[in-house]
Design a protein around this motif. Structure first.
Motif, PDB file in Angstrom:
ATOM      1  N   LYS A  50       0.855  -1.189   0.000  1.00  0.00           N
ATOM      2  CA  LYS A  50       0.000   0.000   0.000  1.00  0.00           C
ATOM      3  C   LYS A  50       0.890   1.237   0.000  1.00  0.00           C
ATOM      4  CE  LYS A  50      -3.289  -2.516   2.833  1.00  0.00           C
ATOM      5  NZ  LYS A  50      -2.529  -3.487   3.597  1.00  0.00           N
ATOM      6  N   ILE A  51       0.657   2.112  -0.957  1.00  0.00           N
ATOM      7  CA  ILE A  51       1.414   3.363  -1.020  1.00  0.00           C
ATOM      8  C   ILE A  51       0.612   4.447  -0.306  1.00  0.00           C
ATOM      9  CG2 ILE A  51       2.394   5.128  -2.548  1.00  0.00           C
ATOM     10  CD1 ILE A  51       3.838   2.501  -2.841  1.00  0.00           C
ATOM     11  N   ASP A  52       1.154   4.948   0.796  1.00  0.00           N
ATOM     12  CA  ASP A  52       0.540   6.078   1.495  1.00  0.00           C
ATOM     13  C   ASP A  52       1.583   6.749   2.383  1.00  0.00           C
ATOM     14  OD1 ASP A  52       0.708   4.535   3.869  1.00  0.00           O
ATOM     15  OD2 ASP A  52      -1.340   3.819   3.673  1.00  0.00           O
ATOM     16  N   THR A  53       1.188   7.808   3.046  1.00  0.00           N
ATOM     17  CA  THR A  53       2.134   8.588   3.861  1.00  0.00           C
ATOM     18  C   THR A  53       2.603   7.833   5.099  1.00  0.00           C
ATOM     19  OG1 THR A  53       0.280   9.662   4.992  1.00  0.00           O
ATOM     20  CG2 THR A  53       1.242  10.819   3.099  1.00  0.00           C
ATOM     21  N   LYS A  54       1.884   6.790   5.493  1.00  0.00           N
ATOM     22  CA  LYS A  54       2.288   6.001   6.660  1.00  0.00           C
ATOM     23  C   LYS A  54       3.653   5.348   6.454  1.00  0.00           C
ATOM     24  CE  LYS A  54      -2.393   4.865   8.061  1.00  0.00           C
ATOM     25  NZ  LYS A  54      -3.390   3.800   8.143  1.00  0.00           N
ATOM     26  N   ILE A  55       4.010   5.123   5.203  1.00  0.00           N
ATOM     27  CA  ILE A  55       5.307   4.502   4.912  1.00  0.00           C
ATOM     28  C   ILE A  55       6.420   5.336   5.524  1.00  0.00           C
ATOM     29  CG2 ILE A  55       6.948   3.891   3.081  1.00  0.00           C
ATOM     30  CD1 ILE A  55       4.439   3.394   1.283  1.00  0.00           C
ATOM     31  N   ILE A  56       6.397   6.626   5.244  1.00  0.00           N
ATOM     32  CA  ILE A  56       7.453   7.513   5.731  1.00  0.00           C
ATOM     33  C   ILE A  56       7.280   7.818   7.218  1.00  0.00           C
ATOM     34  CG2 ILE A  56       8.432   9.842   5.505  1.00  0.00           C
ATOM     35  CD1 ILE A  56       7.893   9.567   2.493  1.00  0.00           C
ATOM     36  N   VAL A  57       6.050   8.063   7.647  1.00  0.00           N
ATOM     37  CA  VAL A  57       5.806   8.445   9.043  1.00  0.00           C
ATOM     38  C   VAL A  57       6.114   7.288   9.990  1.00  0.00           C
ATOM     39  CG1 VAL A  57       4.047   9.197  10.696  1.00  0.00           C
ATOM     40  CG2 VAL A  57       4.100  10.195   8.400  1.00  0.00           C
ATOM     41  N   ILE A  58       5.464   6.152   9.786  1.00  0.00           N
ATOM     42  CA  ILE A  58       5.656   5.015  10.692  1.00  0.00           C
ATOM     43  C   ILE A  58       7.023   4.371  10.466  1.00  0.00           C
ATOM     44  CG2 ILE A  58       4.812   2.734  11.373  1.00  0.00           C
ATOM     45  CD1 ILE A  58       1.968   3.747  10.642  1.00  0.00           C
ATOM     46  N   GLY A  59       7.362   4.118   9.208  1.00  0.00           N
ATOM     47  CA  GLY A  59       8.661   3.514   8.908  1.00  0.00           C
ATOM     48  C   GLY A  59       9.809   4.381   9.399  1.00  0.00           C
ATOM     49  N   GLY A  60       9.694   5.687   9.190  1.00  0.00           N
ATOM     50  CA  GLY A  60      10.728   6.611   9.646  1.00  0.00           C
ATOM     51  C   GLY A  60      10.832   6.661  11.163  1.00  0.00           C
ATOM     52  N   ALA A  61       9.698   6.658  11.851  1.00  0.00           N
ATOM     53  CA  ALA A  61       9.709   6.694  13.320  1.00  0.00           C
ATOM     54  C   ALA A  61      10.338   5.426  13.892  1.00  0.00           C
ATOM     55  CB  ALA A  61       8.284   6.873  13.848  1.00  0.00           C
ATOM     56  N   VAL A  62       9.994   4.286  13.310  1.00  0.00           N
ATOM     57  CA  VAL A  62      10.583   3.016  13.763  1.00  0.00           C
ATOM     58  C   VAL A  62      12.096   3.033  13.544  1.00  0.00           C
ATOM     59  CG1 VAL A  62      10.713   0.534  13.260  1.00  0.00           C
ATOM     60  CG2 VAL A  62       8.481   1.660  13.453  1.00  0.00           C
ATOM     61  N   ALA A  63      12.513   3.438  12.357  1.00  0.00           N
ATOM     62  CA  ALA A  63      13.947   3.471  12.040  1.00  0.00           C
ATOM     63  C   ALA A  63      14.695   4.429  12.959  1.00  0.00           C
ATOM     64  CB  ALA A  63      14.157   3.862  10.582  1.00  0.00           C
ATOM     65  N   LEU A  64      14.162   5.615  13.152  1.00  0.00           N
ATOM     66  CA  LEU A  64      14.841   6.589  14.013  1.00  0.00           C
ATOM     67  C   LEU A  64      14.934   6.087  15.449  1.00  0.00           C
ATOM     68  CD1 LEU A  64      13.476   9.951  12.570  1.00  0.00           C
ATOM     69  CD2 LEU A  64      15.764   8.951  12.281  1.00  0.00           C
ATOM     70  N   SER A  65      13.921   5.383  15.922  1.00  0.00           N
ATOM     71  CA  SER A  65      13.972   4.807  17.274  1.00  0.00           C
ATOM     72  C   SER A  65      15.097   3.781  17.383  1.00  0.00           C
ATOM     73  CB  SER A  65      12.641   4.141  17.619  1.00  0.00           C
ATOM     74  OG  SER A  65      11.601   5.082  17.591  1.00  0.00           O
ATOM     75  N   VAL A  66      15.196   2.913  16.390  1.00  0.00           N
ATOM     76  CA  VAL A  66      16.244   1.881  16.392  1.00  0.00           C
ATOM     77  C   VAL A  66      17.626   2.527  16.323  1.00  0.00           C
ATOM     78  CG1 VAL A  66      17.236  -0.030  15.050  1.00  0.00           C
ATOM     79  CG2 VAL A  66      14.763   0.082  15.444  1.00  0.00           C
ATOM     80  N   ASN A 165       1.238  -3.479   5.892  1.00  0.00           N
ATOM     81  CA  ASN A 165       1.814  -2.785   4.735  1.00  0.00           C
ATOM     82  C   ASN A 165       3.306  -3.103   4.668  1.00  0.00           C
ATOM     83  OD1 ASN A 165       2.746  -1.025   2.762  1.00  0.00           O
ATOM     84  ND2 ASN A 165       1.496   0.684   3.480  1.00  0.00           N
ATOM     85  N   LEU A 166       3.683  -3.857   3.672  1.00  0.00           N
ATOM     86  CA  LEU A 166       5.069  -4.286   3.519  1.00  0.00           C
ATOM     87  C   LEU A 166       6.008  -3.116   3.237  1.00  0.00           C
ATOM     88  CD1 LEU A 166       6.423  -6.983   3.792  1.00  0.00           C
ATOM     89  CD2 LEU A 166       6.088  -7.366   1.364  1.00  0.00           C
ATOM     90  N   TRP A 167       5.520  -2.078   2.570  1.00  0.00           N
ATOM     91  CA  TRP A 167       6.381  -0.931   2.274  1.00  0.00           C
ATOM     92  C   TRP A 167       6.863  -0.235   3.547  1.00  0.00           C
ATOM     93  CZ3 TRP A 167       8.968  -0.856  -1.822  1.00  0.00           C
ATOM     94  CH2 TRP A 167       8.444  -1.192  -3.069  1.00  0.00           C
ATOM     95  N   ILE A 168       6.065  -0.269   4.604  1.00  0.00           N
ATOM     96  CA  ILE A 168       6.469   0.374   5.866  1.00  0.00           C
ATOM     97  C   ILE A 168       7.674  -0.338   6.453  1.00  0.00           C
ATOM     98  CG2 ILE A 168       5.777   0.843   8.254  1.00  0.00           C
ATOM     99  CD1 ILE A 168       2.938   1.413   7.157  1.00  0.00           C
ATOM    100  N   THR A 169       7.628  -1.665   6.508  1.00  0.00           N
ATOM    101  CA  THR A 169       8.769  -2.385   7.084  1.00  0.00           C
ATOM    102  C   THR A 169       9.984  -2.333   6.158  1.00  0.00           C
ATOM    103  OG1 THR A 169       7.998  -4.540   6.249  1.00  0.00           O
ATOM    104  CG2 THR A 169       7.315  -3.904   8.467  1.00  0.00           C
ATOM    105  N   ILE A 170       9.748  -2.325   4.859  1.00  0.00           N
ATOM    106  CA  ILE A 170      10.869  -2.187   3.920  1.00  0.00           C
ATOM    107  C   ILE A 170      11.553  -0.849   4.136  1.00  0.00           C
ATOM    108  CG2 ILE A 170      11.475  -1.878   1.482  1.00  0.00           C
ATOM    109  CD1 ILE A 170       9.309  -4.011   0.841  1.00  0.00           C
ATOM    110  N   PHE A 171      10.767   0.230   4.242  1.00  0.00           N
ATOM    111  CA  PHE A 171      11.354   1.561   4.427  1.00  0.00           C
ATOM    112  C   PHE A 171      12.108   1.645   5.757  1.00  0.00           C
ATOM    113  CE2 PHE A 171      11.077   6.057   5.795  1.00  0.00           C
ATOM    114  CZ  PHE A 171      11.907   6.594   4.828  1.00  0.00           C
TER     115      PHE A 171
END
Length: 193
Positions: A50-66, A165-171
């Protein structure tokens, strides 16, 4: 652990890159074969993307936390506890930023496709996360690194469970790998001066 690190230290950089790409191709082929066997139809597979803004928001927040947790651990723990035998350093220190970007994207795409998209979708979070951790065999003898990779796998799996959404975890996976790889490259260049 030492044997694998010693073997890699004696490999030319081109050979290390070749083996990395070969491994990713194997993971992609496994994903395709298992996907064809396990998914009922293409539309059920297509629903993972699924392409949506959650990819950057959620994926980015998870990555920055790690990344933040890793930064804190690197300040508190002795360096040898976080040493993977120099494998990541050997892989990334000689790559330019564009190549690092490409390598990190390929790794995150193939691993997330297999572990979240195929395995977790059909066998659940625990099995997918444990197999993901086993893939990172070089961490088995370093308890901090093993705990980190298991935690990361469960975190990415949990995010996938919540978002579907696989794109979120990929990002998220890509951003984590990319930041660490670029740091390795910049540290290497800084050491040359």
């Amino acid at each position: 652990m030492n044997r694998q690190a010693d073997m890699i230290k004696n490999m030319p950089n081109r050979e290390i890159i070749y083996h990395l790409y070969l491994t990713q191709c194997i993971l992609l082929i496994i994903s395709i074969v298992l996907g064809v066997m396990l998914f009922d139809d293409f539309s059920s597979f297509k629903n993972l993307w699924k392409i949506d803004t959650k990819i950057i928001v959620i994926g980015g927040a998870v990555a920055l936390s790690v990344i933040l947790i890793d930064f804190i651990l690197s300040k508190w723990l002795p360096k040898e506890m976080l040493d993977d035998g120099g494998i990541n350093r050997l892989l990334f220190q000689n790559l330019n930023i564009i190549h690092i970007f490409f390598v990190c994207f390929i790794i995150s795409f193939t691993e997330e496709l297999l572990f979240r998209g195929v395995l977790q979708t059909h066998f659940g979070l625990i099995i997918a996360s444990l197999i993901f951790a086993l893939l990172h065999v070089r961490y088995l003898y370093k308890w901090v690194l093993l705990l980190a990779v298991i935690s990361l796998s469960f975190l990415l799996g949990y995010v996938y469970e919540l978002t579907q959404n696989l794109w979120i975890t990929i990002f998220a996976h890509f951003l984590i790998d990319f930041v660490f790889a670029v740091k390795i490259r910049l540290d290497y260049l800084k050491g040359l001066n």
